[in-house]
Design a protein around this motif. Structure first.
Motif, short mmCIF file in Angstrom:
data_model
loop_
_atom_site.label_atom_id
_atom_site.label_comp_id
_atom_site.label_asym_id
_atom_site.label_seq_id
_atom_site.Cartn_x
_atom_site.Cartn_y
_atom_site.Cartn_z
N UNK A 177 0.84 -1.20 0.00
CA UNK A 177 0.00 0.00 0.00
C UNK A 177 0.87 1.25 0.00
N UNK A 178 0.52 2.22 -0.83
CA UNK A 178 1.27 3.46 -0.94
C UNK A 178 0.94 4.35 0.26
N UNK A 179 1.97 4.81 1.01
CA UNK A 179 1.74 5.67 2.16
C UNK A 179 1.59 7.11 1.72
#
Length: 91
Positions: free
Chosen positions: A3-5
């Protein structure tokens, strides 16, 4: 898939109402009513908790690295060269 932060700034800006340029005034306008200004001084005692160096920024000395000598600081053309080092005495 990882997941992209999302980056979040640790600060927030307060929006201005209207146009900020409308609120800017010149110093001449701001200080025109001198009778409304306050003047005076504060007597304080400063206790440092770490070493403190206070340079005398009002009276710098200019060292010419090539010539290995001090030069007149008022000659701005010479002082803009890259081989000039500015030094400050300490209070």
């Amino acid at each position: 898939m990882a997941e992209k932060k999302r980056f979040v700034n640790p600060y927030n800006f307060i929006p201005f109402e209207g146009n900020i340029n409308d609120k800017r005034i010149s110093r001449e306008t701001a200080y025109a009513k001198k009778s409304e200004l306050l003047s005076g001084w504060l007597v304080v005692e400063l206790t440092t908790r770490t070493p403190l160096i206070i340079p005398d920024g009002a009276h710098p000395k200019y060292w010419d690295i090539e010539k290995k000598e001090y030069i007149n600081g008022e000659d701005e053309v010479k002082c803009r060269k890259n081989d000039i080092h500015k030094e400050y005495d300490f209070f």
